[in-house]
Scaffold this motif. Structure first.
Motif, PDB file in Angstrom:
ATOM      1  N   HIS A   1       4.053  -7.887  -7.821  1.00  0.00           N
ATOM      2  CA  HIS A   1       3.680  -6.548  -7.335  1.00  0.00           C
ATOM      3  C   HIS A   1       4.589  -5.473  -7.933  1.00  0.00           C
ATOM      4  N   LEU A   2       5.878  -5.771  -8.011  1.00  0.00           N
ATOM      5  CA  LEU A   2       6.800  -4.798  -8.598  1.00  0.00           C
ATOM      6  C   LEU A   2       6.464  -4.556 -10.068  1.00  0.00           C
ATOM      7  N   HIS A   3       6.121  -5.646 -10.752  1.00  0.00           N
ATOM      8  CA  HIS A   3       5.746  -5.511 -12.161  1.00  0.00           C
ATOM      9  C   HIS A   3       4.505  -4.637 -12.305  1.00  0.00           C
ATOM     10  N   THR A   4       3.552  -4.815 -11.430  1.00  0.00           N
ATOM     11  CA  THR A   4       2.318  -4.017 -11.496  1.00  0.00           C
ATOM     12  C   THR A   4       2.614  -2.531 -11.286  1.00  0.00           C
ATOM     13  N   LEU A   5       3.430  -2.220 -10.281  1.00  0.00           N
ATOM     14  CA  LEU A   5       3.760  -0.819  -9.999  1.00  0.00           C
ATOM     15  C   LEU A   5       4.537  -0.187 -11.150  1.00  0.00           C
TER      16      LEU A   5
ATOM     17  N   GLN B   1       4.570  -1.178 -14.245  1.00  0.00           N
ATOM     18  CA  GLN B   1       3.709  -1.092 -15.423  1.00  0.00           C
ATOM     19  C   GLN B   1       2.813   0.143 -15.346  1.00  0.00           C
ATOM     20  N   THR B   2       2.419   0.501 -14.140  1.00  0.00           N
ATOM     21  CA  THR B   2       1.631   1.732 -13.960  1.00  0.00           C
ATOM     22  C   THR B   2       2.423   2.944 -14.445  1.00  0.00           C
ATOM     23  N   ILE B   3       3.706   2.969 -14.097  1.00  0.00           N
ATOM     24  CA  ILE B   3       4.549   4.086 -14.535  1.00  0.00           C
ATOM     25  C   ILE B   3       4.719   4.055 -16.050  1.00  0.00           C
ATOM     26  N   ILE B   4       4.879   2.860 -16.608  1.00  0.00           N
ATOM     27  CA  ILE B   4       5.053   2.729 -18.059  1.00  0.00           C
ATOM     28  C   ILE B   4       3.818   3.242 -18.800  1.00  0.00           C
ATOM     29  N   GLU B   5       2.638   2.931 -18.264  1.00  0.00           N
ATOM     30  CA  GLU B   5       1.397   3.303 -18.944  1.00  0.00           C
ATOM     31  C   GLU B   5       1.042   4.777 -18.751  1.00  0.00           C
TER      32      GLU B   5
ATOM     33  N   THR C   1       0.832  -1.210   0.000  1.00  0.00           N
ATOM     34  CA  THR C   1       0.000   0.000   0.000  1.00  0.00           C
ATOM     35  C   THR C   1       0.868   1.262   0.000  1.00  0.00           C
ATOM     36  N   ALA C   2       1.934   1.261   0.807  1.00  0.00           N
ATOM     37  CA  ALA C   2       2.835   2.416   0.870  1.00  0.00           C
ATOM     38  C   ALA C   2       3.542   2.628  -0.470  1.00  0.00           C
ATOM     39  N   ALA C   3       4.004   1.538  -1.091  1.00  0.00           N
ATOM     40  CA  ALA C   3       4.700   1.652  -2.372  1.00  0.00           C
ATOM     41  C   ALA C   3       3.754   2.130  -3.468  1.00  0.00           C
ATOM     42  N   SER C   4       2.525   1.569  -3.473  1.00  0.00           N
ATOM     43  CA  SER C   4       1.539   1.969  -4.476  1.00  0.00           C
ATOM     44  C   SER C   4       1.163   3.445  -4.323  1.00  0.00           C
ATOM     45  N   LYS C   5       1.012   3.884  -3.056  1.00  0.00           N
ATOM     46  CA  LYS C   5       0.679   5.294  -2.791  1.00  0.00           C
ATOM     47  C   LYS C   5       1.800   6.216  -3.271  1.00  0.00           C
ATOM     48  N   ALA C   6       3.049   5.833  -3.044  1.00  0.00           N
ATOM     49  CA  ALA C   6       4.182   6.653  -3.467  1.00  0.00           C
ATOM     50  C   ALA C   6       4.203   6.809  -4.983  1.00  0.00           C
ATOM     51  N   VAL C   7       3.975   5.680  -5.705  1.00  0.00           N
ATOM     52  CA  VAL C   7       3.969   5.735  -7.166  1.00  0.00           C
ATOM     53  C   VAL C   7       2.844   6.622  -7.668  1.00  0.00           C
ATOM     54  N   ARG C   8       1.655   6.489  -7.053  1.00  0.00           N
ATOM     55  CA  ARG C   8       0.512   7.312  -7.451  1.00  0.00           C
ATOM     56  C   ARG C   8       0.790   8.799  -7.202  1.00  0.00           C
ATOM     57  N   GLN C   9       1.424   9.123  -6.103  1.00  0.00           N
ATOM     58  CA  GLN C   9       1.743  10.516  -5.795  1.00  0.00           C
ATOM     59  C   GLN C   9       2.735  11.099  -6.799  1.00  0.00           C
ATOM     60  N   VAL C  10       3.688  10.273  -7.209  1.00  0.00           N
ATOM     61  CA  VAL C  10       4.660  10.734  -8.201  1.00  0.00           C
ATOM     62  C   VAL C  10       3.964  11.029  -9.527  1.00  0.00           C
ATOM     63  N   ILE C  11       3.106  10.107  -9.956  1.00  0.00           N
ATOM     64  CA  ILE C  11       2.369  10.320 -11.208  1.00  0.00           C
ATOM     65  C   ILE C  11       1.495  11.567 -11.104  1.00  0.00           C
ATOM     66  N   HIS C  12       0.835  11.735  -9.957  1.00  0.00           N
ATOM     67  CA  HIS C  12      -0.036  12.900  -9.758  1.00  0.00           C
ATOM     68  C   HIS C  12       0.762  14.203  -9.807  1.00  0.00           C
ATOM     69  N   GLN C  13       1.915  14.225  -9.157  1.00  0.00           N
ATOM     70  CA  GLN C  13       2.749  15.438  -9.164  1.00  0.00           C
ATOM     71  C   GLN C  13       3.181  15.782 -10.585  1.00  0.00           C
TER      72      GLN C  13
END
Length: 706
Positions: free
Chosen positions: A608-612, A614-618, A547-559
């Motif tokens: 899980h790492l692949h999912t996170l 892949q979110t950045i890739i997309e 959850t913490a890793a997913s939140k961090a990735v989402r915050q980066v994309i949002h910023q």
């Protein structure tokens, strides 16, 4: 059983009776003690207190008697003091009266002396008149001897001249004219200065039979002018001074007239007031009005000429006329001051009010007069010398500013600089020099003031940092050719090389780049801070860690999306893509580094790492939205590998996270495959060891990674 209860009750009753008797005896003792205390208190209160009360009353009577004596003494003292005050007052009045009488007696003594002197002279005068009358009578006698009459006439003439001489000498000695300096200052302060400073004041001169002439100021309520024109000021002052000259000051005192004495007392202050309260504000604001100012110069000359005729002024030239004649110098100084004030106001205004600049946008440069013949000859000779021509021509878009947004105030600042340079064209050499270097000072002021004044906002708001970057690039772009446009129309000292702004271009480019890079550093630090909360992307099979890793990735994309929106249609497209690519590259480089540091990645962790990732890739490419029209942004989203340096590395990492050993070996292809282009052999081996258990197949795969 009954006998036992009876015995218990009997014993309890006996105990209660014994307890009551002991309590009653205690109470009796307390009553006796209380009675003794009451008796003692009554004795103290009434037996011992009454004598002390009586002695206190006697003391009070004594105090009252002493108080009455003190009041009586106080009244006597006050009466005496009052009598002393009255005596002092009377003495002061008598002293003043004595001084007044002494002055009067002294004046009467002086008058007596003057009277005696005048009486003697008048006696001589009457004797002279009698003698002249007798001589005239003798002349009427026909029998008179002519030599006698001639001698008497000569003596009469001598005595007359002697009398006139002595009377004149006594008059000069006894009658002294003095014009105190305070009188001149009163006239200046209460009449002349207000007439210069206030347009609503005018002069009224009225003549009344028997009462003389009255000179007064009156206020014109219908006047809405803020300041008087020089012509109005001169007319009002001349009316006052002519009236004073006609009725009071046209009198000679020795070698000088009273008007001359008054002029010496007030002229310096009066001319200073006229200059700073009138002429300063009449200086033209643009060069086209300079010719009209000749009227003011002529009016100033006529004003001084009138004062000289009335002998208020002596000499040929004064500070007032010098100031009026130096209009070119004053115009340049005033113009430079106004320009600097206006420029500073623009620099300290809000930056977020912007205008769109396109490659077709051009400065509104005015048509300038044709250069002088000497300049034309130089230009023609230069053209003849340069005959070489390149067959390949530059594109029409070369040296054009890319589309972006700049502050409206910066556009106005450039227009202000152009207007000032236009004022320099056709002006005198000194004026042109002042105006040209004032324009340079404008840009130097921008370089020094804006980064300091807006420092906090430039770091806090990415939108303003982008605008400031564009502002600096806009100024640098136009400074390249601004001097060239005006050079041939400026004085020779400027046109031969000094009239340029090219030397300021590198400074402005550096200033804009530094401002934007500082903002990028702020954004980069925020991205890294957000990723630091991802628990290093380890043990993602734990729900909390994932959850913490997913939140961090989402915050980066949002910023990144927020920045993409803020900078959209503001930055030039190339700068926008480089900036967003740099920030996205920072994020994926950090993620890659964290994953590469993991020593053990389970299959679930890998998923899980692949999912996170892949979110950045997309979603990573979707942050590239430099233009307002969405369709036009697809091109830049497809060109992400051009702007994100580690994009290929990150994509290979995502593939490896889900690949089997054979697929990894195939992508390595003896160090020639796509995986080998992004990772070193040691890095690939480290990934394999983290992703796969120690088996013969893993050992075989590691052996192929060389």
């Amino acid at each position: 059983m009954a006998s036992f209860v009876t015995e218990v009750l009997a014993s309890s009753g006996k105990l209660e009776k014994e307890d009551l008797s002991s309590r009653i005896s205690k109470m009796s003792r307390k009553v006796e003690d209380t009675k003794e205390e009451v008796c003692d208190m009554i004795n103290k209160r009434y037996s011992d207190f009454l004598p002390s009360l009586q002695s206190s009353e006697e003391l009070m009577l004594q105090v009252d008697a002493v108080s009455k004596e003190m009041d009586t003494l106080k009244n006597c003292i006050e009466n005496e003091v009052q009598n002393v005050h009255v005596a002092v007052t009377e003495y002061t009045k008598l002293k003043q009266q004595l001084e007044k009488n002494t002055i009067i007696i002294t004046m009467l003594g002086h008058l007596k002396e003057r009277h005696n002197c005048v009486s003697v002279k008048m006696g001589l005068f009457f004797l002279f008149l009698q003698a002249r009358k007798n001589v005239e009578a003798l002349k009427g006698w026909k029998t008179s001897e002519l030599p006698l009459l001639s001698a008497l006439s000569s003596e009469l003439t001598v005595q007359r001249e002697n009398l006139i001489y002595h009377l004149g000498d006594e008059w000069k000695r006894l009658v002294i004219w003095k014009l105190p300096s305070t009188k001149g200052q009163v006239l200046l302060k209460n009449m002349l200065k207000p007439l210069v400073m206030y347009a609503s004041l005018s002069v009224r001169v009225t003549e009344q039979q028997g009462d003389g002439t009255t000179l007064a100021l009156q206020c014109l309520e219908e006047s809405h002018e803020e300041r008087c024109t020089p012509s109005q000021v001169y007319n009002k002052l001349l009316l006052v001074l002519k009236t004073l000259h006609s009725y009071l000051l046209d009198v000679s005192i020795g070698d000088k007239k009273l008007s001359t004495i008054l002029g010496e007392l007030i002229w310096e202050d009066m001319s200073h007031t006229i200059i700073h309260e009138c002429l300063v504000h009449s200086i033209p604001t643009n060069s086209s009005q300079l010719e009209k100012y000749n009227t003011v110069i002529k009016e100033t000359e006529e004003f001084e000429k009138s004062l000289k005729e009335m002998e208020y002024l002596q000499g040929d030239s004064t500070d007032l006329l010098k100031y009026a004649r130096d209009v070119n110098c004053h115009f340049a100084s005033k113009k430079c001051k106004d320009v600097i004030v206006a420029a500073r106001k623009l620099m300290t205004s809000k930056m977020h009010n912007t205008v769109k600049i396109t490659p077709d946008s051009k400065l509104r440069l005015p048509k300038l007069p044709a250069p002088s013949s000497e300049v034309k000859v130089k230009q023609e000779s230069f053209k003849e010398e340069v005959t070489m021509e390149n067959s390949k021509q530059l594109s029409a878009w070369s040296l054009r500013l890319p589309a972006c947004r700049i502050s409206e105030s910066v556009q106005q600042l450039m227009e202000l600089a152009i207007d000032t340079l236009c004022e320099a064209v056709g002006s005198s050499t000194q004026c042109a020099l002042q105006l040209f270097f004032t324009v340079r000072n404008i840009f130097q002021l921008f370089y020094d003031v804006v980064p300091t004044y807006h420092k906090e906002n430039l770091l806090k708001f990415p939108h303003l940092a982008a605008i400031q970057h564009n502002n600096c690039m806009y100024l640098a772009h136009h400074l390249l050719t601004l001097g060239h446009h005006f050079r041939n129309h400026l004085p020779q000292s400027l046109s031969e090389g000094v009239a340029t702004f090219v030397d300021m271009v590198p400074g402005f480019r550096k200033l804009g780049a530094q401002c934007f890079l500082a903002q990028l550093n702020v954004q980069r630090a925020e991205l890294l801070e957000r990723l630091s909360t991802a628990h290093n992307f380890c043990n993602l099979d734990d729900e909390e860690n994932y959850t913490a890793a997913s939140k961090a990735v989402r915050q980066v994309i949002h910023q990144l999306k927020q920045l993409g929106t803020v900078w959209q249609d503001v930055l030039p497209v190339s700068i926008y893509c480089k900036a967003m690519g740099n920030l996205l590259n920072t994020a994926i480089t950090e993620v890659t580094a964290k994953i590469m540091m993991l020593e053990d990645i389970s299959s679930e962790d890998g998923e899980h790492l692949h999912t996170l990732c892949q979110t950045i890739i997309e979603e990573g490419p979707l942050v590239f939205i430099p233009l307002a029209e969405e369709k036009k942004n697809k091109r830049y989203q497809q060109e992400v590998p051009l702007y994100v340096k580690k994009w290929g590395t990150f994509k290979e990492l995502v593939i490896v996270l889900r690949a089997n050993l054979q697929e990894i070996v195939d992508r390595w292809t003896d160090g020639k495959g796509p995986l080998a282009l992004e990772f070193s052999s040691s890095e690939v081996k480290s990934l394999i060891r983290a992703l796969f258990q120690n088996t013969e197949r893993r050992a075989a795969a590691l052996a192929k990674i060389k």
